[in-house]
Design a protein around this motif. Structure first.
Motif, PDB file in Angstrom:
ATOM      1  N   GLY A  29       8.564  -1.187  -2.101  1.00  0.00           N
ATOM      2  CA  GLY A  29       8.029  -0.981  -0.772  1.00  0.00           C
ATOM      3  C   GLY A  29       8.570  -2.012   0.192  1.00  0.00           C
ATOM      4  N   GLY A  30       7.942  -2.108   1.349  1.00  0.00           N
ATOM      5  CA  GLY A  30       8.369  -3.063   2.350  1.00  0.00           C
ATOM      6  C   GLY A  30       7.588  -4.351   2.217  1.00  0.00           C
ATOM      7  N   ALA A  31       8.292  -5.475   2.103  1.00  0.00           N
ATOM      8  CA  ALA A  31       7.664  -6.788   2.007  1.00  0.00           C
ATOM      9  C   ALA A  31       8.376  -7.737   2.942  1.00  0.00           C
ATOM     10  CB  ALA A  31       7.697  -7.314   0.577  1.00  0.00           C
ATOM     11  N   ARG A  32       7.603  -8.488   3.725  1.00  0.00           N
ATOM     12  CA  ARG A  32       8.172  -9.436   4.687  1.00  0.00           C
ATOM     13  C   ARG A  32       7.517 -10.799   4.482  1.00  0.00           C
ATOM     14  NH1 ARG A  32      11.017  -9.641   9.423  1.00  0.00           N
ATOM     15  NH2 ARG A  32      11.396  -7.403   9.293  1.00  0.00           N
ATOM     16  N   ASP A  55       3.010  -0.226   1.380  1.00  0.00           N
ATOM     17  CA  ASP A  55       3.806   0.874   0.841  1.00  0.00           C
ATOM     18  C   ASP A  55       2.906   2.072   0.599  1.00  0.00           C
ATOM     19  OD1 ASP A  55       6.040   2.202   0.015  1.00  0.00           O
ATOM     20  OD2 ASP A  55       5.974   1.433  -2.035  1.00  0.00           O
ATOM     21  N   THR A  56       3.496   3.235   0.666  1.00  0.00           N
ATOM     22  CA  THR A  56       2.816   4.457   0.235  1.00  0.00           C
ATOM     23  C   THR A  56       3.036   4.615  -1.265  1.00  0.00           C
ATOM     24  OG1 THR A  56       4.787   5.737   0.775  1.00  0.00           O
ATOM     25  CG2 THR A  56       3.068   5.586   2.464  1.00  0.00           C
ATOM     26  N   LEU A  57       1.999   5.078  -1.944  1.00  0.00           N
ATOM     27  CA  LEU A  57       2.040   5.206  -3.402  1.00  0.00           C
ATOM     28  C   LEU A  57       1.781   6.659  -3.763  1.00  0.00           C
ATOM     29  CD1 LEU A  57      -0.104   2.054  -4.191  1.00  0.00           C
ATOM     30  CD2 LEU A  57       2.386   2.224  -4.095  1.00  0.00           C
ATOM     31  N   GLY A  58       2.726   7.503  -3.467  1.00  0.00           N
ATOM     32  CA  GLY A  58       2.524   8.911  -3.710  1.00  0.00           C
ATOM     33  C   GLY A  58       1.891   9.579  -2.504  1.00  0.00           C
TER      34      GLY A  58
END
Length: 469
Positions: free
Chosen positions: A41-44, A112-115
């Motif tokens: 997913g996206g991590a900042r 993040d989307t998880l499904g």
């Protein structure tokens, strides 16, 4: 008003372990939202220096013996022969000498989307300075299934404040669930939110912040029509208990209604009302139980780039056992706004305000206050909101008139001048500057009462994406 506050308890710092078990358990509860290992997913990550400057200190409580009961914190060895009731009087302590702390912070943001219809977000943050350490661990999960949606939010906050020669610590864990029901056109929404909260401190009785356990169940019903109007109903019931100071336990009940309606021709009307009740045992020997009500009405007007607003508010507190600190009062505010937007990025507003406080049992607290504010907001290329305000507070009863009241607090009239600012400014691709300022100066007719209150903070963050989108 002049600085007020009870004497504080000076104490040395005692290292203690942080209670990470609660947030760890809460994060485990978020796992059912995934159903399968999370995709990348996206991590900042954001790091940078931070600065804080203030003369505001935590709220404190003056402990007084007023009755009969047993308190385990005051009497750890038991109190079979002497029972005591503890009364806590809350106040705000202001130092005439501000203190500053410089440090650094690190923040990680992951989402993040998880499904299909499932979403998760995590945000740990740690700020470390010489005299102030704060941190949090936030997590949220959502399972969106159309008309029936589920959610879970957890918030863990840690504070260790050693400014002003004191040492105060608070670890707070809050876990909130969500059940949401919607109809197909989304015009009606029902939400139920159960919440539990645990607060743990360093066990210092002179500190306002103390160990406590709390729970609350909230319900809300929202209706939105196609013309832009809405009706919102909020209800909740809860309780908070203090294991070592049982006299502060209370139950709380709340109900609120808000109506928002577009009237046409650039007019919009809003009305709101709410009622809150705080109840507890031994109401005859404590002073913190109350019934609070509020009413509000507002009329807004928009035409091209011009805007205007007229708002009236009334608040009231009725205490079960009033005294010179917790006393019945009525506060009325009348506010107006007249402003103009220059495009979509800049707006300027003029804000006059009238405030009236009436206290049937404490005439020396009653005042009339008028102020005029000038504010500006910038949205393009970042966010900046500033407000400058000047006004005058006049107390209806002079200082000499309250000499016959033993515990009365005397006040002198004063002019006040304030400035506030909130800034979020990107600096290139990776840097961001954030800052806040709240300052108020009081110039009293009696110069010995002159006072100022200040809070300022700033951070310069460097952020970059670790992975993902």
């Amino acid at each position: 008003m002049p600085p007020t506050g009870m004497r504080t308890h000076l104490r040395g710092f005692r290292p203690q372990q942080s209670c990470w078990a609660a947030p760890a358990l809460a994060l485990l509860l978020l796992l059912p939202f995934s159903g399968s290992p999370a995709r990348a997913g996206g991590a900042r990550l954001e790091i940078g220096p931070a600065f804080e400057y203030t003369n505001l200190i935590y709220r404190f409580s003056d402990v007084q013996v007023v009755g009969t009961s047993c308190d385990s914190l005051l009497h750890p060895g038991g109190c079979a022969d002497s029972d005591l009731t503890v009364l806590f009087r809350d106040t705000l302590l202001i130092s005439r000498d501000p203190e500053s702390v410089r440090g650094a912070y690190v923040r990680l943001q992951y989402a993040d989307t998880l499904g299909h219809g499932r979403f998760i977000s995590l945000e740990p943050e740690l700020r470390m300075a010489r005299e102030l350490v704060t941190g949090h661990l936030y997590g949220s999960g959502r399972w969106l299934a159309g008309e029936v949606n589920l959610g879970l939010d957890q918030r863990f906050d840690h504070t260790l404040d050693q400014r002003f020669g004191l040492s105060r610590r608070l670890d707070s864990e809050q876990l909130t669930g969500l059940l949401e029901l919607r109809n197909q056109d989304l015009s009606w929404t029902f939400q139920a939110r159960p919440r539990v909260q645990l607060d743990r401190t360093d066990g210092d009785l002179s500190n306002y912040l103390q160990d406590s356990n709390a729970g609350r169940l909230s319900f809300s019903i929202d209706h939105f029509d196609q013309r832009g109007g809405s009706v919102e109903l909020d209800l909740y019931a809860g309780a908070r208990s203090y294991p070592d100071t049982v006299e502060r336990n209370y139950r709380e009940f709340f109900g609120g209604l808000r109506v928002d309606q577009m009237l046409g021709g650039g007019l919009r009307a809003l009305g709101a009302g709410e009622l809150e009740r705080r109840a507890g045992n031994r109401a005859d020997s404590r002073h913190d139980l109350f019934t609070r009500w509020r009413g509000e009405g507002e009329l807004d007007y928009f035409a091209d780039s011009w805007k205007a607003r007229l708002r009236g508010q009334a608040d009231g507190y009725n205490y079960s056992n009033a005294d010179d600190v917790y006393f019945d009062n009525r506060l009325v505010r009348l506010e107006a706004l007249y402003g103009r937007d220059f495009g979509l990025s800049v707006g300027v507003e003029l804000k006059p305000r009238l405030e009236l406080l009436r206290t049937p049992s404490q005439a020396n607290e009653e005042y009339n206050q008028f102020s005029l504010g000038l504010g500006a907001t910038r949205l393009g290329g970042g966010f900046l909101d500033v407000l400058f305000e000047a006004g005058r507070r006049h107390y209806l009863v002079g200082a000499s008139s309250s000499a016959d009241t033993l515990l009365a607090t005397t006040h002198t009239d004063y002019h006040f001048y304030s400035a506030s600012a909130l800034l979020t400014q990107p600096l290139g691709e990776h840097f961001r500057l954030k800052g806040t300022l709240d300052y108020q100066a009081e110039v009293h007719d009696d110069s010995a009462d002159n006072n100022h209150i200040i809070y300022a903070s700033a951070e310069l963050g460097y952020s970059f994406r670790l992975f993902g989108r």
